[in-house]
Each structure stands twice: as structure tokens, then as C-alpha cells.
Design a protein around this motif. Sequence first.
Motif, PDB file in Angstrom:
ATOM      1  N   MET A   1     -36.927  23.168  39.865  1.00  0.00           N
ATOM      2  CA  MET A   1     -37.849  24.287  40.048  1.00  0.00           C
ATOM      3  C   MET A   1     -39.188  23.945  39.389  1.00  0.00           C
ATOM      4  O   MET A   1     -39.228  23.507  38.245  1.00  0.00           O
ATOM      5  CB  MET A   1     -37.260  25.559  39.423  1.00  0.00           C
ATOM      6  N   ASP A   2     -40.276  24.121  40.130  1.00  0.00           N
ATOM      7  CA  ASP A   2     -41.595  23.752  39.620  1.00  0.00           C
ATOM      8  C   ASP A   2     -41.986  24.575  38.400  1.00  0.00           C
ATOM      9  O   ASP A   2     -41.658  25.760  38.289  1.00  0.00           O
ATOM     10  CB  ASP A   2     -42.658  23.958  40.699  1.00  0.00           C
ATOM     11  N   ARG A   3     -42.694  23.915  37.492  1.00  0.00           N
ATOM     12  CA  ARG A   3     -43.353  24.594  36.383  1.00  0.00           C
ATOM     13  C   ARG A   3     -44.810  24.171  36.371  1.00  0.00           C
ATOM     14  O   ARG A   3     -45.162  23.112  36.876  1.00  0.00           O
ATOM     15  CB  ARG A   3     -42.668  24.268  35.052  1.00  0.00           C
ATOM     16  N   LEU A   4     -45.647  25.013  35.778  1.00  0.00           N
ATOM     17  CA  LEU A   4     -47.095  24.825  35.825  1.00  0.00           C
ATOM     18  C   LEU A   4     -47.675  24.765  34.419  1.00  0.00           C
ATOM     19  O   LEU A   4     -47.357  25.615  33.586  1.00  0.00           O
ATOM     20  CB  LEU A   4     -47.734  25.983  36.610  1.00  0.00           C
ATOM     21  N   ILE A   5     -48.518  23.772  34.187  1.00  0.00           N
ATOM     22  CA  ILE A   5     -49.284  23.701  32.943  1.00  0.00           C
ATOM     23  C   ILE A   5     -50.760  23.823  33.294  1.00  0.00           C
ATOM     24  O   ILE A   5     -51.288  23.039  34.092  1.00  0.00           O
ATOM     25  CB  ILE A   5     -49.037  22.389  32.184  1.00  0.00           C
ATOM     26  N   VAL A   6     -51.409  24.822  32.727  1.00  0.00           N
ATOM     27  CA  VAL A   6     -52.842  25.030  32.932  1.00  0.00           C
ATOM     28  C   VAL A   6     -53.561  24.522  31.679  1.00  0.00           C
ATOM     29  O   VAL A   6     -53.326  25.028  30.577  1.00  0.00           O
ATOM     30  CB  VAL A   6     -53.161  26.516  33.172  1.00  0.00           C
ATOM     31  N   PHE A   7     -54.422  23.536  31.862  1.00  0.00           N
ATOM     32  CA  PHE A   7     -55.127  22.925  30.745  1.00  0.00           C
ATOM     33  C   PHE A   7     -56.568  23.421  30.657  1.00  0.00           C
ATOM     34  O   PHE A   7     -57.285  23.450  31.667  1.00  0.00           O
ATOM     35  CB  PHE A   7     -55.198  21.404  30.919  1.00  0.00           C
ATOM     36  N   ASP A   8     -56.972  23.750  29.447  1.00  0.00           N
ATOM     37  CA  ASP A   8     -58.399  23.811  29.156  1.00  0.00           C
ATOM     38  C   ASP A   8     -58.953  22.391  29.309  1.00  0.00           C
ATOM     39  O   ASP A   8     -58.196  21.410  29.327  1.00  0.00           O
ATOM     40  CB  ASP A   8     -58.593  24.323  27.733  1.00  0.00           C
ATOM     41  N   PHE A   9     -60.254  22.259  29.383  1.00  0.00           N
ATOM     42  CA  PHE A   9     -60.839  20.939  29.630  1.00  0.00           C
ATOM     43  C   PHE A   9     -61.585  20.396  28.412  1.00  0.00           C
ATOM     44  O   PHE A   9     -61.146  19.447  27.767  1.00  0.00           O
ATOM     45  CB  PHE A   9     -61.766  21.012  30.841  1.00  0.00           C
ATOM     46  N   ASP A  10     -62.694  21.038  28.075  1.00  0.00           N
ATOM     47  CA  ASP A  10     -63.526  20.532  26.982  1.00  0.00           C
ATOM     48  C   ASP A  10     -62.844  20.766  25.641  1.00  0.00           C
ATOM     49  O   ASP A  10     -62.395  21.867  25.344  1.00  0.00           O
ATOM     50  CB  ASP A  10     -64.894  21.217  27.026  1.00  0.00           C
ATOM     51  N   ASN A  11     -62.753  19.718  24.845  1.00  0.00           N
ATOM     52  CA  ASN A  11     -62.066  19.707  23.550  1.00  0.00           C
ATOM     53  C   ASN A  11     -60.554  19.778  23.682  1.00  0.00           C
ATOM     54  O   ASN A  11     -59.852  20.031  22.694  1.00  0.00           O
ATOM     55  CB  ASN A  11     -62.578  20.806  22.620  1.00  0.00           C
ATOM     56  N   THR A  12     -60.058  19.547  24.891  1.00  0.00           N
ATOM     57  CA  THR A  12     -58.622  19.412  25.122  1.00  0.00           C
ATOM     58  C   THR A  12     -58.346  18.099  25.855  1.00  0.00           C
ATOM     59  O   THR A  12     -57.657  17.234  25.336  1.00  0.00           O
ATOM     60  CB  THR A  12     -58.062  20.605  25.915  1.00  0.00           C
ATOM     61  N   ILE A  13     -58.906  17.945  27.038  1.00  0.00           N
ATOM     62  CA  ILE A  13     -58.773  16.687  27.787  1.00  0.00           C
ATOM     63  C   ILE A  13     -59.921  15.740  27.434  1.00  0.00           C
ATOM     64  O   ILE A  13     -59.710  14.543  27.205  1.00  0.00           O
ATOM     65  CB  ILE A  13     -58.748  16.950  29.301  1.00  0.00           C
ATOM     66  N   VAL A  14     -61.126  16.253  27.435  1.00  0.00           N
ATOM     67  CA  VAL A  14     -62.298  15.455  27.066  1.00  0.00           C
ATOM     68  C   VAL A  14     -63.017  16.125  25.901  1.00  0.00           C
ATOM     69  O   VAL A  14     -62.742  17.276  25.557  1.00  0.00           O
ATOM     70  CB  VAL A  14     -63.277  15.273  28.249  1.00  0.00           C
ATOM     71  N   HIS A  15     -63.933  15.373  25.320  1.00  0.00           N
ATOM     72  CA  HIS A  15     -64.763  15.890  24.232  1.00  0.00           C
ATOM     73  C   HIS A  15     -66.218  15.685  24.641  1.00  0.00           C
ATOM     74  O   HIS A  15     -66.723  14.559  24.602  1.00  0.00           O
ATOM     75  CB  HIS A  15     -64.441  15.180  22.924  1.00  0.00           C
ATOM     76  N   GLU A  97     -44.632  13.088  36.140  1.00  0.00           N
ATOM     77  CA  GLU A  97     -43.349  12.442  36.419  1.00  0.00           C
ATOM     78  C   GLU A  97     -42.180  13.363  36.101  1.00  0.00           C
ATOM     79  O   GLU A  97     -41.113  13.248  36.709  1.00  0.00           O
ATOM     80  CB  GLU A  97     -43.238  11.142  35.628  1.00  0.00           C
ATOM     81  N   ALA A  98     -42.388  14.272  35.153  1.00  0.00           N
ATOM     82  CA  ALA A  98     -41.354  15.248  34.803  1.00  0.00           C
ATOM     83  C   ALA A  98     -41.326  16.431  35.771  1.00  0.00           C
ATOM     84  O   ALA A  98     -40.505  17.342  35.609  1.00  0.00           O
ATOM     85  CB  ALA A  98     -41.558  15.743  33.376  1.00  0.00           C
ATOM     86  N   GLY A  99     -42.222  16.444  36.743  1.00  0.00           N
ATOM     87  CA  GLY A  99     -42.198  17.458  37.788  1.00  0.00           C
ATOM     88  C   GLY A  99     -43.117  18.645  37.590  1.00  0.00           C
ATOM     89  O   GLY A  99     -43.041  19.622  38.348  1.00  0.00           O
ATOM     90  N   PHE A 100     -44.010  18.577  36.607  1.00  0.00           N
ATOM     91  CA  PHE A 100     -44.923  19.692  36.358  1.00  0.00           C
ATOM     92  C   PHE A 100     -46.115  19.656  37.305  1.00  0.00           C
ATOM     93  O   PHE A 100     -46.641  18.583  37.631  1.00  0.00           O
ATOM     94  CB  PHE A 100     -45.427  19.653  34.916  1.00  0.00           C
ATOM     95  N   ARG A 101     -46.538  20.818  37.729  1.00  0.00           N
ATOM     96  CA  ARG A 101     -47.826  20.981  38.394  1.00  0.00           C
ATOM     97  C   ARG A 101     -48.880  21.103  37.305  1.00  0.00           C
ATOM     98  O   ARG A 101     -48.669  21.796  36.293  1.00  0.00           O
ATOM     99  CB  ARG A 101     -47.841  22.228  39.267  1.00  0.00           C
ATOM    100  N   LEU A 102     -50.035  20.475  37.509  1.00  0.00           N
ATOM    101  CA  LEU A 102     -51.072  20.446  36.487  1.00  0.00           C
ATOM    102  C   LEU A 102     -52.378  20.996  37.032  1.00  0.00           C
ATOM    103  O   LEU A 102     -52.832  20.603  38.113  1.00  0.00           O
ATOM    104  CB  LEU A 102     -51.294  19.013  35.982  1.00  0.00           C
ATOM    105  N   SER A 103     -52.985  21.891  36.267  1.00  0.00           N
ATOM    106  CA  SER A 103     -54.275  22.471  36.647  1.00  0.00           C
ATOM    107  C   SER A 103     -55.242  22.408  35.475  1.00  0.00           C
ATOM    108  O   SER A 103     -54.824  22.477  34.313  1.00  0.00           O
ATOM    109  CB  SER A 103     -54.095  23.932  37.075  1.00  0.00           C
ATOM    110  N   VAL A 104     -56.512  22.250  35.783  1.00  0.00           N
ATOM    111  CA  VAL A 104     -57.588  22.408  34.803  1.00  0.00           C
ATOM    112  C   VAL A 104     -58.207  23.780  35.014  1.00  0.00           C
ATOM    113  O   VAL A 104     -58.422  24.211  36.152  1.00  0.00           O
ATOM    114  CB  VAL A 104     -58.667  21.324  34.982  1.00  0.00           C
ATOM    115  N   LEU A 105     -58.478  24.473  33.915  1.00  0.00           N
ATOM    116  CA  LEU A 105     -59.204  25.743  33.965  1.00  0.00           C
ATOM    117  C   LEU A 105     -60.282  25.694  32.897  1.00  0.00           C
ATOM    118  O   LEU A 105     -59.985  25.680  31.703  1.00  0.00           O
ATOM    119  CB  LEU A 105     -58.258  26.920  33.720  1.00  0.00           C
ATOM    120  N   THR A 106     -61.532  25.648  33.321  1.00  0.00           N
ATOM    121  CA  THR A 106     -62.628  25.471  32.374  1.00  0.00           C
ATOM    122  C   THR A 106     -63.741  26.480  32.608  1.00  0.00           C
ATOM    123  O   THR A 106     -63.981  26.904  33.743  1.00  0.00           O
ATOM    124  CB  THR A 106     -63.207  24.042  32.483  1.00  0.00           C
ATOM    125  N   ASN A 107     -64.425  26.826  31.530  1.00  0.00           N
ATOM    126  CA  ASN A 107     -65.599  27.687  31.628  1.00  0.00           C
ATOM    127  C   ASN A 107     -66.848  26.905  32.006  1.00  0.00           C
ATOM    128  O   ASN A 107     -67.922  27.499  32.149  1.00  0.00           O
ATOM    129  CB  ASN A 107     -65.838  28.412  30.300  1.00  0.00           C
TER     130      ASN A 107
END
Length: 219
Positions: A1-15, A97-107
Motif C-alpha cells: 500500500m502506497d505511503r507519501l512523504i511530503v518534503f519541505d525544500f529549502d533547509n531540508t533538501i537544499v540550503h 525503493e521502499a515504495g514511498f511516493r515523494l513530493s516537494v512542497l515549498t513556499n
Amino acid sequence: MDRLIVFDFDNTIVHSRIDFAGIRRDLILLFRRAGVPEAIDDRLARLSIGEMIEAGVACAPSSHDEAWQIVLDYETDGMRHSTVEADAALALQVLREAGFRLSVLTNNARPATLTALDLFELRSAFDLILTRDEVPMKPDPTGITHAMEHFRIDGSRTVMVGDSWLDGTAAHRAGVPFIGFRPRAGVLDERGVAYWAVVEELTALRPLVTGPWPNAPTA
């Protein structure tokens, strides 16, 4: 069953090297010139940048375009000179690879966001990229709920990851758990932001999110 991780962008993925103090300074000057009372007595300075613009433009509608252009100019320059979190590519790969859907959500705006994603060859790591050009700015929860609807994944299988109280507040309002990524010491507690966990490295996410999940908070 799919799971979703929503990532902030600045200061989380990039700086980024965005000069947020400069943005605030220039916005205050703009709104003071426009005669906005809240700018004159510095009440605007206590708001987020999005809230500053919303309040300023409510009093001086003609300043709308110039205000957002100030933000975009600073963002574009800051993203152009950004660095990437050292383990970002690996962390995103193992989550996919673990099956997560990944999204970026940034201001940030879409052009600045895509510039940074492409700089570090990370655009393809995400299934969905949401910026302030598509959804309201955090702490509004609309971006999270939009991502959930896009993937048809509910709040019990969605988590928000970010460094800021804005991310945690958006997660709470959307009814999903929040994982803090290296937040400023004490800021989440100061703001009353509930969190599932705090991690210092992005690669720490996989063992956490592949284990038992907490109950989703009540939005």
C-alpha cells in the motif's frame, strides 16, 4: 500500500543562500512608502513573508506585483548559489525503493525551485513538485492535502518532513504526522508544534518511516 512523504525544500533538501532578512527589509520599505500602517510601526516584521505581503497588499493593492518581484529576485539569486544536503540523493533513492511516493512542497516560486532541483539533478527524484505558484504558502495545509488527493493517499499514510514550524503547523492542519529535520533548537516547542520525531540526517528517515507510524493528529 502506497505511503507519501511530503518534503519541505529549502533547509531540508537544499540550503539556499536566500537573504530572508533582505527580503523583509525591502518589503518593509516598500510598504512604508505605500503608507501601510503596520509597516510603519513594525507589526509586519513579526509575520511570515507570505503573511507580510498579504497584510501589506490588503492596505496597498498596487504594491502586489512589486512585493512578489522582490521575493522572486532574492529567491532566484539564493537558489542559484545553493548547496545540497549531503545525503539527499541517497535518502530519496532508498525511500523510493521502499515504495514511498515523494513530493516537494515549498513556499518558494517554481522557477527558483526547479533551478535548484536541476542544479543537483534531483527533479526526477520526486513524483510531485508543489510551489507557491500552484498552492497557498505554508502554514496553509492545502499543499499537503493536494498531494494526498493527487496520489489518493490518506492522512494515515502521509507524513510531512521539514525544518520549520511552518511545516509542522501545515502538517497538523492537514491531519498528518510531522518529522522535524534539524529544526532550530526549541522553535517547535516554542510554537506549540507537535512532532513524531526529529532527525539530523535525511538517511535516518527510512528506518523511521518503515517502522510503526503514530496515529495521525486531529486537524
